[in-house]
Design a protein around this motif. Structure first.
Motif, PDB file in Angstrom:
ATOM      1  N   LEU A 297       4.710  22.616   3.304  1.00 43.19           N
ATOM      2  CA  LEU A 297       4.832  23.383   4.561  1.00 43.19           C
ATOM      3  C   LEU A 297       3.756  22.942   5.549  1.00 43.19           C
ATOM      4  N   LYS A 298       2.572  22.691   5.046  1.00 36.10           N
ATOM      5  CA  LYS A 298       1.458  22.237   5.911  1.00 36.10           C
ATOM      6  C   LYS A 298       1.766  20.871   6.513  1.00 36.10           C
ATOM      7  N   LEU A 299       2.228  19.952   5.641  1.00 33.49           N
ATOM      8  CA  LEU A 299       2.558  18.603   6.124  1.00 33.49           C
ATOM      9  C   LEU A 299       3.639  18.638   7.191  1.00 33.49           C
ATOM     10  N   MET A 300       4.496  19.661   7.108  1.00 34.45           N
ATOM     11  CA  MET A 300       5.642  19.750   8.018  1.00 34.45           C
ATOM     12  C   MET A 300       5.343  20.590   9.263  1.00 34.45           C
ATOM     13  N   GLU A 301       4.110  21.081   9.353  1.00 32.43           N
ATOM     14  CA  GLU A 301       3.755  21.918  10.516  1.00 32.43           C
ATOM     15  C   GLU A 301       3.971  21.142  11.809  1.00 32.43           C
ATOM     16  N   GLY A 302       4.652  21.744  12.751  1.00 28.69           N
ATOM     17  CA  GLY A 302       4.864  21.123  14.060  1.00 28.69           C
ATOM     18  C   GLY A 302       5.953  20.051  14.068  1.00 28.69           C
ATOM     19  N   ILE A 303       6.552  19.773  12.920  1.00 31.29           N
ATOM     20  CA  ILE A 303       7.612  18.746  12.878  1.00 31.29           C
ATOM     21  C   ILE A 303       8.963  19.424  13.087  1.00 31.29           C
ATOM     22  N   ARG A 304       9.724  18.928  14.070  1.00 29.45           N
ATOM     23  CA  ARG A 304      10.995  19.605  14.383  1.00 29.45           C
ATOM     24  C   ARG A 304      12.133  19.161  13.487  1.00 29.45           C
ATOM     25  N   ASP A 305      12.093  17.886  13.083  1.00 28.73           N
ATOM     26  CA  ASP A 305      13.157  17.394  12.187  1.00 28.73           C
ATOM     27  C   ASP A 305      12.877  17.919  10.777  1.00 28.73           C
ATOM     28  N   ARG A 306      13.631  18.931  10.344  1.00 28.98           N
ATOM     29  CA  ARG A 306      13.373  19.582   9.055  1.00 28.98           C
ATOM     30  C   ARG A 306      14.313  19.056   7.967  1.00 28.98           C
ATOM     31  N   GLY A 307      15.120  18.039   8.283  1.00 26.36           N
ATOM     32  CA  GLY A 307      16.146  17.552   7.342  1.00 26.36           C
ATOM     33  C   GLY A 307      15.558  17.031   6.032  1.00 26.36           C
ATOM     34  N   ALA A 308      16.267  17.283   4.946  1.00 28.03           N
ATOM     35  CA  ALA A 308      15.807  16.832   3.625  1.00 28.03           C
ATOM     36  C   ALA A 308      17.000  16.774   2.679  1.00 28.03           C
ATOM     37  N   VAL A 309      16.825  16.068   1.589  1.00 23.96           N
ATOM     38  CA  VAL A 309      17.884  16.039   0.579  1.00 23.96           C
ATOM     39  C   VAL A 309      17.247  16.160  -0.806  1.00 23.96           C
ATOM     40  N   PHE A 310      17.857  16.988  -1.628  1.00 20.02           N
ATOM     41  CA  PHE A 310      17.494  17.048  -3.046  1.00 20.02           C
ATOM     42  C   PHE A 310      18.436  16.118  -3.792  1.00 20.02           C
ATOM     43  N   ARG A 311      17.888  15.323  -4.692  1.00 24.50           N
ATOM     44  CA  ARG A 311      18.729  14.458  -5.527  1.00 24.50           C
ATOM     45  C   ARG A 311      18.469  14.777  -6.993  1.00 24.50           C
ATOM     46  N   SER A 312      19.534  14.658  -7.777  1.00 18.63           N
ATOM     47  CA  SER A 312      19.427  14.911  -9.214  1.00 18.63           C
ATOM     48  C   SER A 312      20.157  13.819  -9.973  1.00 18.63           C
ATOM     49  N   VAL A 313      19.543  13.332 -11.030  1.00 24.87           N
ATOM     50  CA  VAL A 313      20.214  12.363 -11.910  1.00 24.87           C
ATOM     51  C   VAL A 313      20.176  12.912 -13.328  1.00 24.87           C
ATOM     52  N   TYR A 314      21.350  13.159 -13.879  1.00 30.48           N
ATOM     53  CA  TYR A 314      21.468  13.545 -15.284  1.00 30.48           C
ATOM     54  C   TYR A 314      21.762  12.314 -16.107  1.00 30.48           C
ATOM     55  N   ALA A 315      21.045  12.133 -17.208  1.00 28.83           N
ATOM     56  CA  ALA A 315      21.380  11.075 -18.165  1.00 28.83           C
ATOM     57  C   ALA A 315      21.972  11.744 -19.395  1.00 28.83           C
TER      58      ALA A 315
END
Ligand code: IMP
Length: 189
Positions: free
Chosen positions: A95-113
């Motif tokens: 949250l701190k790193l993202m302070e003041g950043i307007r582009d909030r886009g992100a993706v979670f990725r998962s790999v099952y083996a």
């Protein structure tokens, strides 16, 4: 009933897998034996290394999963370093790193083996796009759940039940693919 060992120390991941696979004739058994999570560029490489490390140690069918949060404005960070970043700076640090950043886009990725004795490992991948919240909200789930809002919802993962999170989540999508595979595998056995 088939037994599948889930190599994980994460109760949240276990619960999600149990819920998603609950109407199949399989029993998921947690095995918390740990494996090295190598520094690599992709989750697939981390999962593949885990499988190779465990092959001699686990003689039965097993699954493992590796996931990460890739934030657009941070050029994919923390990505494959998500576990380390969570342990060190946590979601408050993000949250701190993202302070003041307007582009909030992100993706979670998962790999099952999925690894059966004497067969090559199979990999099932799931993704969930969303946004990083400006404040943490909710107390369910684990990890970065309180700061991730999946596309299509206004709530964070931590404000959802396990079933609802599964209906959106990267891991839910990977588990759906694993579910379809196991359903056929059981029919053919
Ligand atoms: P790993 O797959 O256990 O290595 O997870 C990497 C990091 O991402 C850990 O710190 C987890 O807490 C976090 N993480 C993985 N999946 C999720 C999720 O579904 N929600 C929130 N955090 C997650």
């Amino acid at each position: 009933m088939r037994e599948i060992y889930f190599i994980t120390g994460n109760k949240g991941k276990l619960l999600e897998a149990e819920k998603k696979l609950s109407d199949l004739d399989v029993r998921i058994i947690q095995k918390n034996i740990g494996y090295p999570e190598i520094q690599a560029d992709t989750l697939e490489e981390v999962a593949e290394f885990g499988v190779q490390y465990l092959v001699d140690k686990v003689k039965d069918t097993f699954i493992l999963e590796d996931a990460g949060l890739f934030i657009d404005a941070l050029k994919g960070f923390p990505g494959v370093y998500s576990a380390y970043v969570y342990k060190t700076i946590g979601f408050n640090g993000i949250l701190k790193l993202m302070e003041g950043i307007r582009d909030r886009g992100a993706v979670f990725r998962s790999v099952y083996a999925y690894k059966e004795p004497d067969s090559p490992a199979l990999f099932f991948i799931g993704e969930c796009r969303g946004a990083i919240a400006t404040k943490n909200r909710g107390s369910n789930g684990f990890g970065f759940d309180p700061i991730f809002i999946p596309s299509g919802s206004t709530r964070t993962f931590a404000e959802m039940s396990t079933e609802e999170k599964n209906s959106f989540s990267h891991r839910g999508k990977a588990l759906e693919k694993l579910y379809d595979f196991l359903e056929n595998r059981i029919k053919l056995a």
